[in-house]
Every structure is written in C-alpha cells, then in structure tokens.
Design a protein around this motif. Structure first.
Motif, PDB file in Angstrom:
ATOM      1  N   PHE A 109     -42.056   1.447 -17.516  1.00 62.42           N
ATOM      2  CA  PHE A 109     -41.250   0.540 -16.718  1.00 62.42           C
ATOM      3  C   PHE A 109     -41.869  -0.423 -15.896  1.00 62.42           C
ATOM      4  CE2 PHE A 109     -40.933   3.012 -12.373  1.00 62.42           C
ATOM      5  CZ  PHE A 109     -42.239   3.548 -12.593  1.00 62.42           C
ATOM      6  N   HIS A 110     -40.936  -0.891 -14.994  1.00 65.11           N
ATOM      7  CA  HIS A 110     -41.307  -2.074 -14.113  1.00 65.11           C
ATOM      8  C   HIS A 110     -41.330  -1.265 -12.750  1.00 65.11           C
ATOM      9  CE1 HIS A 110     -41.296  -5.536 -11.562  1.00 65.11           C
ATOM     10  NE2 HIS A 110     -40.998  -6.503 -12.538  1.00 65.11           N
ATOM     11  N   PRO A 111     -42.493  -0.926 -12.402  1.00 61.57           N
ATOM     12  CA  PRO A 111     -42.880   0.033 -11.092  1.00 61.57           C
ATOM     13  C   PRO A 111     -42.788  -0.619  -9.927  1.00 61.57           C
ATOM     14  CG  PRO A 111     -45.035  -0.734 -11.913  1.00 61.57           C
ATOM     15  CD  PRO A 111     -44.087  -1.103 -12.870  1.00 61.57           C
ATOM     16  N   LEU A 112     -42.576  -2.126  -9.597  1.00 59.42           N
ATOM     17  CA  LEU A 112     -42.467  -2.794  -8.424  1.00 59.42           C
ATOM     18  C   LEU A 112     -41.154  -2.907  -8.177  1.00 59.42           C
ATOM     19  CD1 LEU A 112     -43.615  -4.228  -6.192  1.00 59.42           C
ATOM     20  CD2 LEU A 112     -43.702  -6.360  -7.314  1.00 59.42           C
ATOM     21  N   ASN A 113     -40.216  -3.125  -9.229  1.00 58.14           N
ATOM     22  CA  ASN A 113     -38.844  -3.076  -8.972  1.00 58.14           C
ATOM     23  C   ASN A 113     -38.240  -1.848  -8.635  1.00 58.14           C
ATOM     24  OD1 ASN A 113     -38.381  -5.829  -9.213  1.00 58.14           O
ATOM     25  ND2 ASN A 113     -37.832  -5.658 -11.516  1.00 58.14           N
ATOM     26  N   TYR A 114     -38.743  -0.582  -9.096  1.00 57.50           N
ATOM     27  CA  TYR A 114     -38.435   0.738  -8.877  1.00 57.50           C
ATOM     28  C   TYR A 114     -38.982   1.052  -7.503  1.00 57.50           C
ATOM     29  CZ  TYR A 114     -38.827   5.600  -8.936  1.00 57.50           C
ATOM     30  OH  TYR A 114     -38.795   7.163  -8.436  1.00 57.50           O
ATOM     31  N   GLY A 115     -40.107   0.593  -7.287  1.00 59.18           N
ATOM     32  CA  GLY A 115     -40.380   0.905  -5.727  1.00 59.18           C
ATOM     33  C   GLY A 115     -39.526   0.262  -4.645  1.00 59.18           C
ATOM     34  N   ARG A 116     -39.293  -0.873  -4.888  1.00 56.99           N
ATOM     35  CA  ARG A 116     -38.597  -1.889  -4.053  1.00 56.99           C
ATOM     36  C   ARG A 116     -36.896  -1.098  -3.996  1.00 56.99           C
ATOM     37  NH1 ARG A 116     -39.929  -6.733  -2.380  1.00 56.99           N
ATOM     38  NH2 ARG A 116     -38.183  -7.768  -3.028  1.00 56.99           N
ATOM     39  N   ALA A 117     -36.395  -0.632  -5.093  1.00 54.43           N
ATOM     40  CA  ALA A 117     -35.331  -0.167  -5.099  1.00 54.43           C
ATOM     41  C   ALA A 117     -35.034   1.422  -4.259  1.00 54.43           C
ATOM     42  CB  ALA A 117     -34.836   0.180  -6.425  1.00 54.43           C
ATOM     43  N   LEU A 118     -36.394   2.180  -4.310  1.00 53.89           N
ATOM     44  CA  LEU A 118     -36.261   3.207  -3.438  1.00 53.89           C
ATOM     45  C   LEU A 118     -36.427   2.880  -2.153  1.00 53.89           C
ATOM     46  CD1 LEU A 118     -39.129   5.519  -4.996  1.00 53.89           C
ATOM     47  CD2 LEU A 118     -36.720   5.526  -5.471  1.00 53.89           C
ATOM     48  N   ALA A 119     -37.044   1.694  -1.999  1.00 54.70           N
ATOM     49  CA  ALA A 119     -37.173   1.414  -0.261  1.00 54.70           C
ATOM     50  C   ALA A 119     -35.582   0.867   0.040  1.00 54.70           C
ATOM     51  CB  ALA A 119     -37.826   0.056  -0.192  1.00 54.70           C
ATOM     52  N   ARG A 120     -34.904   0.312  -0.572  1.00 58.66           N
ATOM     53  CA  ARG A 120     -33.687   0.032  -0.226  1.00 58.66           C
ATOM     54  C   ARG A 120     -32.753   0.886  -0.015  1.00 58.66           C
ATOM     55  NH1 ARG A 120     -34.314  -3.815  -4.404  1.00 58.66           N
ATOM     56  NH2 ARG A 120     -33.030  -2.671  -5.972  1.00 58.66           N
ATOM     57  N   GLU A 121     -32.731   2.112  -1.005  1.00 61.10           N
ATOM     58  CA  GLU A 121     -31.742   3.272  -0.589  1.00 61.10           C
ATOM     59  C   GLU A 121     -32.303   3.954   0.389  1.00 61.10           C
ATOM     60  OE1 GLU A 121     -28.926   6.034  -1.627  1.00 61.10           O
ATOM     61  OE2 GLU A 121     -29.345   3.774  -2.151  1.00 61.10           O
ATOM     62  N   ALA A 122     -33.577   4.261   0.777  1.00 64.73           N
ATOM     63  CA  ALA A 122     -34.003   4.780   2.031  1.00 64.73           C
ATOM     64  C   ALA A 122     -33.536   4.102   3.272  1.00 64.73           C
ATOM     65  CB  ALA A 122     -35.556   4.940   2.112  1.00 64.73           C
ATOM     66  N   GLU A 129     -29.669   7.443 -11.358  1.00 65.64           N
ATOM     67  CA  GLU A 129     -28.893   8.001 -10.137  1.00 65.64           C
ATOM     68  C   GLU A 129     -28.442   6.645  -9.207  1.00 65.64           C
ATOM     69  OE1 GLU A 129     -30.283  11.105  -7.857  1.00 65.64           O
ATOM     70  OE2 GLU A 129     -29.585  12.593  -9.463  1.00 65.64           O
ATOM     71  N   LEU A 130     -29.619   5.670  -9.069  1.00 62.00           N
ATOM     72  CA  LEU A 130     -29.549   4.629  -8.212  1.00 62.00           C
ATOM     73  C   LEU A 130     -29.086   3.256  -9.005  1.00 62.00           C
ATOM     74  CD1 LEU A 130     -32.747   5.201  -5.858  1.00 62.00           C
ATOM     75  CD2 LEU A 130     -30.164   5.750  -5.491  1.00 62.00           C
ATOM     76  N   GLY A 131     -28.936   3.285 -10.504  1.00 58.97           N
ATOM     77  CA  GLY A 131     -28.753   2.306 -11.107  1.00 58.97           C
ATOM     78  C   GLY A 131     -29.777   1.226 -11.287  1.00 58.97           C
ATOM     79  N   ILE A 132     -31.051   1.525 -11.408  1.00 58.85           N
ATOM     80  CA  ILE A 132     -32.268   0.500 -11.097  1.00 58.85           C
ATOM     81  C   ILE A 132     -32.370   0.035 -12.558  1.00 58.85           C
ATOM     82  CG2 ILE A 132     -34.456   0.090 -10.480  1.00 58.85           C
ATOM     83  CD1 ILE A 132     -34.527   2.924  -9.042  1.00 58.85           C
ATOM     84  N   THR A 133     -31.277  -0.808 -13.024  1.00 62.10           N
ATOM     85  CA  THR A 133     -31.515  -1.374 -14.473  1.00 62.10           C
ATOM     86  C   THR A 133     -32.857  -2.429 -14.266  1.00 62.10           C
ATOM     87  OG1 THR A 133     -30.140  -3.296 -13.808  1.00 62.10           O
ATOM     88  CG2 THR A 133     -28.904  -1.298 -14.740  1.00 62.10           C
ATOM     89  N   ASP A 134     -33.206  -2.924 -13.436  1.00 57.99           N
ATOM     90  CA  ASP A 134     -34.260  -3.662 -13.526  1.00 57.99           C
ATOM     91  C   ASP A 134     -35.541  -3.054 -13.489  1.00 57.99           C
ATOM     92  OD1 ASP A 134     -33.029  -6.585 -13.180  1.00 57.99           O
ATOM     93  OD2 ASP A 134     -32.258  -5.901 -11.368  1.00 57.99           O
ATOM     94  N   ALA A 135     -35.684  -1.922 -13.325  1.00 63.09           N
ATOM     95  CA  ALA A 135     -36.815  -0.914 -13.684  1.00 63.09           C
ATOM     96  C   ALA A 135     -37.370  -1.081 -15.133  1.00 63.09           C
ATOM     97  CB  ALA A 135     -36.666   0.376 -13.407  1.00 63.09           C
TER      98      ALA A 135
END
Length: 430
Positions: A183-196, A115-121
């Motif tokens: 997956f890449h957990p750090l890129n994933y977590g940072r994407a969650l922070a950006r969306e929040a 949904e967030l398009g986190i391709t870098d995950a």
C-alpha cells in the motif's frame, strides 16, 4: 513557520491531501506526549485519543517524513529474523505469541484502512516471497508448517508458476501470502494523523525535541518553542533518532536502504512482472519490488548500507539489480530514486517496552514490514491505558547496546557475507 518539505519520492508525489500541522508553542499539558510522527507513533496516538487521553504528538519534520513514509509499503506477518531464531531466545510458546502479534499487526492496518475509508492507501493484496535457488522441498514444507501452526493463507508456487508471473530466469519457487498486502504508507500515516486530530490529539510538525526531564512523575519534553508536561512519554522514533534519550540512541543501528521508481511504461513492465502481488526476494541480502500506478511503473527497493550519506548514484545501483533480474527491462528508465534510514537492533527484533515508569520506547522496525509499527503502537497504548501488558512479550528484545562504530562495521560485514552466501547458493542452483 512553513512546514519542511518531504523529500522527492513516489509517495510525496502522490499525496492525497495537502494538510500541515503547526509547530508546538508555549506550555502544553497532556496525558501522553508522543515523540515521532511515524506509523508507530501515529497508531499509538490514535488509539489513545480514542480512549479519551489528551495526546500531544511532536514530529521533528513532517508526518511520516522518515522511513514510515518512504519504504516499500509491504505489510505481512513475521519479523526480520526467523521464527526459529526467536524460539531459541524465548521458547516456542512465546515465539508463537509474538508471531500471532505480527499477524494482528497486519489486520490492524487493514482494519484502519477499511474503517477510515483510506482509499488513497491503495491497498493491493498479495506478497510473494521468491527464491533464487531450489530449496529441495524445504519451502513447500515451511509453507505447510505455517498454514498448520498459524492458519496463514499461503500458496506454494512451483518453478513454472513463478516464472509465468515473474518472467525471470532467476527464480525457482515462491510462497504467495494472500493475507499480506502492499500500500501507500504515507497516505495511510497522514490519514491516521487526521483521525487522531479529529478526536482531539494535538499534532505538531516541525517540532524537534531538544531536551527532556524524565525522572519525575510528570515528565517535561521541550522543543525550541514549547514545553510539554505529560504523565507518559513515548519515544516512537526510528533511524533519525536524536540524542535526547541516550539509551535509545545507543540501542539501534541506522541502516540505509534505497528505492527507485521507473518511468511509466505499462507494456514493458508487463513483459517482466505479470502479477499485482508484491515480490520479496528471499535472499538475506535481497530486493523487494511491486507495481504501482495501475501496473504501469515499478517501485524497486534493495541494498542496505551503514553509511548515512547517499551514494553518488542510487538509481544506477538499483537499476543494475533490476536489469540483472529482468534483462528485458534494459530500456526502462528510472524517474526517481531515494534513500531512508531505518532503525535496526542487533537482535533483529523491534524494540518495544517501558524504559522506566512513564517512559516508553517503540522503535527498531527496520526489515519487519509495516505490521510491527501497528502492533508496537497498539501494545504501548494498551500499556499506558492499563488495558494489557502485552508489550512485555518484547522484553527479551530490549535496548541492547548497538556496538558503536564496531557495531556498524560488523553490520556491514555481515551484509556483505550474506551477499556472498546468496551468490554461492544461486550458483549451485544453476
């Protein structure tokens, strides 16, 4: 103030975006204050922000700085302890409900990436749980039972199939979980922070909590330069938890695990590992590893200790394990190695619940994979928003005392006993 740096890991070397967040300052009003910027806290922050709550998240270092941003990156259903152990404690029906929650946690992560398009995950499907002994049909029976009871997409791999994918004499059979992924957990977590943050949550790095008043309807949480007043406080910290909430600090053991990254050598790597699926060694004291950078490097994790300082040479310790499994990798060099502290509870389940009205905890995710951070953050957010009381499923696994120094000694002795038992079982299967 400059945000503190991430430690040197594969994940910090491959960050997708450069953003940082300011330290908290002044007096801040919020509906919910979340302490800890790991995957559990970020999941809760995003869900609460989506429901219109005013959220403040305080992270002592950087988003995903602890175990959330330097782990193996495995996302699969289940817990660190087995289904039968959970059922003995809570009964068959509740154990099944908990397992289904873990399956939901996998889908929460997958859905967020989509949904967030986190391709870098860099989501890659498949995790194989491999055995170093002949289970004499027990593994295949377990595979069929999980397919029947939970509808998991599992495939049993015979010895010949296993050794065609993992070119090692150590492995006898495996289960390939095709619903799991890495997956890449750090890129994933940072994407969650950006969306929040986009939805209005206030994200603050370099904002360690130094004290808290938690006995009043509106709680007060303090950092060096800020005071946050909120109706709810969520402690979503892990192995680096401080002493602000003593009941939480006493309820987990900080356990260190270690990871290395090899040099880029695609042909040599391919001589040993011929699948993009991650491999989880099913020993109770086992290894976990996967290919990264398009299959040209290996990210290899393993070993646990109760020491909170790094051994002198992490890379040498792990490299011995890797080469013992795959002798053909004897010339493969190590490019980086690191460690991290995970939070383990004595009952080997995550600790998720409400400590007192308005004070929540969401921690002890060591050994479970990333699914439990997602479901933990989700059910806590649901509890705060009044959407469900699913967090109560975890009530039997509360803030049990960790045993203090004796608990650490017992954990280390248990790990060594697991290593000995694993070695004996492997010897009998030769």
């Amino acid at each position: 103030m400059t945000a503190p740096a991430y430690i040197d890991t594969y994940y910090s070397r491959t960050l997708a975006t450069p953003e940082t967040y300011p330290a908290a300052t002044g007096r801040i009003e919020a509906d919910v204050c979340i302490v800890g910027g790991g995957l559990a806290g970020l999941t809760a922050a995003l869900k609460l922000a989506r429901s219109g709550r005013k959220v403040v998240l305080l992270e002592a270092q950087r988003i995903g700085w602890g175990a959330s941003g330097r782990n193996g990156g495995f996302v699969s259903a289940g817990y660190a302890t087995g289904f039968s152990s959970i059922a003995r404690r809570v009964g068959e029906d509740r154990a099944k409900a908990l397992f289904r929650l873990s399956m939901e946690g996998v889908e929460i992560v997958r859905r967020a990436i989509q949904e967030l398009g986190i391709t870098d995950a860099g989501l890659v499907p498949g995790i194989a749980k491999a055995l170093r002994y002949d289970s004499r049909d027990a593994l295949q029976a377990s595979c069929e039972s999980q397919q029947r009871n939970f509808g998991l997409k599992l495939r049993y791999l015979s010895r010949d199939e296993v050794r065609s994918l993992f070119v090692s004499p150590k492995y006898h059979e495996a289960i390939l979980d095709e619903d799991a992924f890495h997956f890449h957990p750090l890129n994933y977590g940072r994407a969650l922070a950006r969306e929040a943050a986009r939805l209005g949550a206030a994200i603050h790095e370099n904002s360690a909590v130094i004290s808290a008043d938690l006995d009043t309807p509106h709680k007060i949480v303090r950092t060096k330069d800020a005071e946050v007043r909120a109706g709810h406080v969520v402690f979503a910290t892990g192995g680096y938890t401080g002493a602000v909430l003593p009941a939480l600090r006493r309820a987990f053991l900080p356990i260190a695990t270690y990871v290395l990254l090899t040099e880029q050598a695609p042909e040599l790597v391919q001589s040993a590992i011929r699948t993009r699926a991650a491999i989880l060694d099913d020993r109770r004291a086992g290894d976990y590893y996967r290919l990264v950078d398009g299959g040209s490097r290996i990210l290899w994790g393993g070993r646990i200790t109760t020491r909170t300082t790094d051994p002198r040479d992490i890379a040498a310790l792990l490299r011995r394990e890797m080469v013992a499994t795959y002798p053909q990798l004897a010339d493969l060099k190590v490019e980086a190695a690191w460690s991290g502290l995970m939070a383990y509870a004595r009952h080997l389940m995550p600790q998720i619940g409400q400590w007192k009205p308005g004070v929540w905890y969401c921690t002890a995710f060591g050994g479970h994979g990333m699914n439990t951070t997602a479901i933990g953050g989700t059910v806590i957010a649901e509890g705060i928003a009044g959407e469900s009381d699913r967090y109560r499923l975890f009530e039997p696994f509360g803030l049990l005392w960790n045993g203090g120094i004796l608990g650490r000694v017992a954990a280390q002795l248990t790990y060594w006993s697991y290593q000995a038992a694993d070695a004996a079982r492997e010897f009998r299967s030769r």
